[in-house]
Write a protein that holds these residues in place. Structure first.
Motif, PDB file in Angstrom:
ATOM      1  N   HIS A   1      -1.858   6.621  -0.085  1.00 18.87           N
ATOM      2  CA  HIS A   1      -0.959   5.568  -0.571  1.00 18.87           C
ATOM      3  C   HIS A   1      -0.017   4.997   0.495  1.00 18.87           C
ATOM      4  O   HIS A   1       1.130   4.672   0.199  1.00 18.87           O
ATOM      5  CB  HIS A   1      -0.160   6.048  -1.796  1.00 18.87           C
TER       6      HIS A   1
ATOM      7  N   LEU B   1      -9.841   3.972   3.033  1.00 16.24           N
ATOM      8  CA  LEU B   1      -8.956   3.012   2.376  1.00 16.24           C
ATOM      9  C   LEU B   1      -9.495   2.646   0.997  1.00 16.24           C
ATOM     10  O   LEU B   1     -10.705   2.605   0.776  1.00 16.24           O
ATOM     11  CB  LEU B   1      -8.825   1.721   3.205  1.00 16.24           C
TER      12      LEU B   1
ATOM     13  N   ASP C   1      -1.226  -2.650   7.570  1.00 17.44           N
ATOM     14  CA  ASP C   1      -1.267  -4.061   7.941  1.00 17.44           C
ATOM     15  C   ASP C   1      -2.249  -4.196   9.110  1.00 17.44           C
ATOM     16  O   ASP C   1      -1.879  -4.004  10.271  1.00 17.44           O
ATOM     17  CB  ASP C   1       0.128  -4.547   8.343  1.00 17.44           C
TER      18      ASP C   1
ATOM     19  N   ASN D   1      -8.384  -0.430  -1.694  1.00 19.44           N
ATOM     20  CA  ASN D   1      -7.495  -1.570  -1.953  1.00 19.44           C
ATOM     21  C   ASN D   1      -6.383  -1.671  -0.904  1.00 19.44           C
ATOM     22  O   ASN D   1      -5.221  -1.975  -1.231  1.00 19.44           O
ATOM     23  CB  ASN D   1      -6.888  -1.492  -3.358  1.00 19.44           C
ATOM     24  N   GLY D   2      -6.720  -1.384   0.333  1.00 21.02           N
ATOM     25  CA  GLY D   2      -5.782  -1.532   1.428  1.00 21.02           C
ATOM     26  C   GLY D   2      -4.850  -0.362   1.654  1.00 21.02           C
ATOM     27  O   GLY D   2      -4.027  -0.408   2.570  1.00 21.02           O
ATOM     28  N   GLU D   3      -4.970   0.680   0.838  1.00 16.55           N
ATOM     29  CA  GLU D   3      -4.111   1.863   0.989  1.00 16.55           C
ATOM     30  C   GLU D   3      -4.932   3.077   1.385  1.00 16.55           C
ATOM     31  O   GLU D   3      -6.113   3.199   1.017  1.00 16.55           O
ATOM     32  CB  GLU D   3      -3.362   2.165  -0.314  1.00 16.55           C
ATOM     33  N   THR D   4      -4.310   3.985   2.144  1.00 16.18           N
ATOM     34  CA  THR D   4      -4.990   5.219   2.520  1.00 16.18           C
ATOM     35  C   THR D   4      -5.274   6.063   1.281  1.00 16.18           C
ATOM     36  O   THR D   4      -4.539   6.016   0.291  1.00 16.18           O
ATOM     37  CB  THR D   4      -4.131   6.028   3.506  1.00 16.18           C
TER      38      THR D   4
ATOM     39  N   ARG E   1       0.043   1.668   2.837  1.00 14.03           N
ATOM     40  CA  ARG E   1      -0.628   0.378   2.989  1.00 14.03           C
ATOM     41  C   ARG E   1      -0.605  -0.039   4.467  1.00 14.03           C
ATOM     42  O   ARG E   1       0.456  -0.140   5.064  1.00 14.03           O
ATOM     43  CB  ARG E   1       0.034  -0.691   2.125  1.00 14.03           C
TER      44      ARG E   1
END
Length: 365
Positions: free
Chosen positions: A24, A62, A28, A64-67, A26
């Motif tokens: 959780h 990942l 960039d 949805n862009g989160e770990t 995110r």
């Protein structure tokens, strides 16, 4: 947490695997790519930088862009897939060529060069920019700047990393930077290379990160090991570079009411642990060994004296080392904080770290 990288200068690309990072957070990705572009665009780089268009792809770990907590795989493809030279049996002094050829029993320098090449630092920068994002979320900032090139040096201490648009060498001193650019241009014309000095600053670290208990776990050992992995780096000093010139009582950082300091000779680390001040790291980089001027060597096919041939190289990599050094320092500190404060999710880590900060702040009162 465990980090491993692989890849060759003219192979498919470079890979980096990060294992043990919590869920959780995110990422960039565009920030990482901006940093990769900065590594390529600082003044003094060579022709290879015009060939590559370094962009990171995060292949695993990942959602949805989160770990997710599972291993993350970073990948940066190469555009140039073929070495620019034919087989050569003449090892270049200053490189890994000779030792690697003898150790692994190869008769072609390219086999060694492909992994030993400083191009591998592209993955260090990608992972390091990820680490800088993590540290910023914890209230810690890591930045660097060029302090000196080819004997020209600034006394200014930057409070932030210089903008590349105004400072092509990432030196905060405009007057000195102009002189640096002049001597780099001269070196390019004459076919030799230049080294220099870089300063890295870590701001916002609480007291007590690291330890005095084991030599390999001292924060100086952890950071120093990371920096010495950067090609061309020959020396690292934490804090005051001139500490050896002063009397003992002049070189300590006196402690005043409120546990405050007025000096930072120690560079923010005492006894292997942070002391709450900025961590200041000064490093020295040699002129890179690959240059237009040939240097003396031996042709291993004939065992007779010969001279190295020129392929392509940078004239001065000091500005690029600013980017690489901030990256590896950020990664080393991120690793230490995760090992120290743990957590299955990033919020767990952040909570544990915040709790420690509060306890340290209460101690000051």
């Amino acid at each position: 947490m465990n980090i491993i990288t692989s890849g060759e200068s003219h192979g498919y690309g470079f890979y980096g695997i990060i294992e043990g990072f919590p869920s959780h957070f995110r990422i960039d990705t565009e920030r990482i790519n901006n940093r990769l572009r900065l590594r390529q665009s600082v003044f003094g780089r060579g022709e290879r930088m015009k060939i590559e268009d370094d962009k990171v792809e995060i292949k695993t770990g990942l959602w949805n862009g989160e770990t997710t907590g599972s291993p993350m795989t970073f990948f940066i493809p190469n555009k140039s897939l073929t070495p620019p030279n034919e087989r050569t049996s003449i090892p270049r002094p200053g490189h890994a060529d000779l030792g690697g050829m003898m150790k692994f029993d190869f008769d072609d320098t390219r086999v060694i060069t492909e992994r030993a090449s400083a191009r591998r630092t592209v993955m260090d920068v990608a992972i390091g920019e990820f680490a800088r994002q993590v540290l910023e979320s914890l209230g810690i900032k890591v930045y660097g700047f060029t302090k000196g090139i080819g004997g020209i040096e600034t006394d200014l201490m930057a409070n932030a990393e210089p903008e590349i648009g105004a400072h092509p060498l990432l030196c905060p001193d405009t007057r000195v930077e102009e002189q640096m650019i002049e001597i780099i241009n001269e070196a390019y014309k004459e076919g030799y290379t230049l080294g220099g000095k870089v300063t890295v600053v870590v701001r916002g670290m609480p007291v007590g990160i690291g330890t005095f208990a084991q030599r390999q776990k001292r924060l100086t050992s952890i950071i120093g090991k990371a920096i010495f992995d950067i090609p061309s780096v020959k020396g690292v000093i934490f804090g005051d570079e001139n500490i050896w010139k002063v009397k003992g009582y002049e070189g300590v950082d006196d402690i005043f009411e409120g546990l405050k300091r007025k000096t930072n000779h120690a560079g923010g680390i005492e006894g292997g642990m942070t002391n709450g001040q900025d961590i200041v790291i000064n490093l020295v980089a040699k002129p890179i060994s690959t240059q237009k001027r040939g240097v003396k060597s031996v042709d291993l096919d004939t065992m007779k004296e010969s001279e190295t041939t020129y392929i392509r190289s940078d004239t001065c990599v000091v500005g690029a080392i600013v980017i690489v050094a901030t990256a590896v320092v950020a990664t080393a500190i991120m690793n230490e904080l995760i090992d120290s404060f743990g957590g299955f999710t990033f919020e767990d880590l952040k909570g544990n770290f915040s709790s420690y900060r509060r306890r340290i702040d209460e101690f000051r009162r």
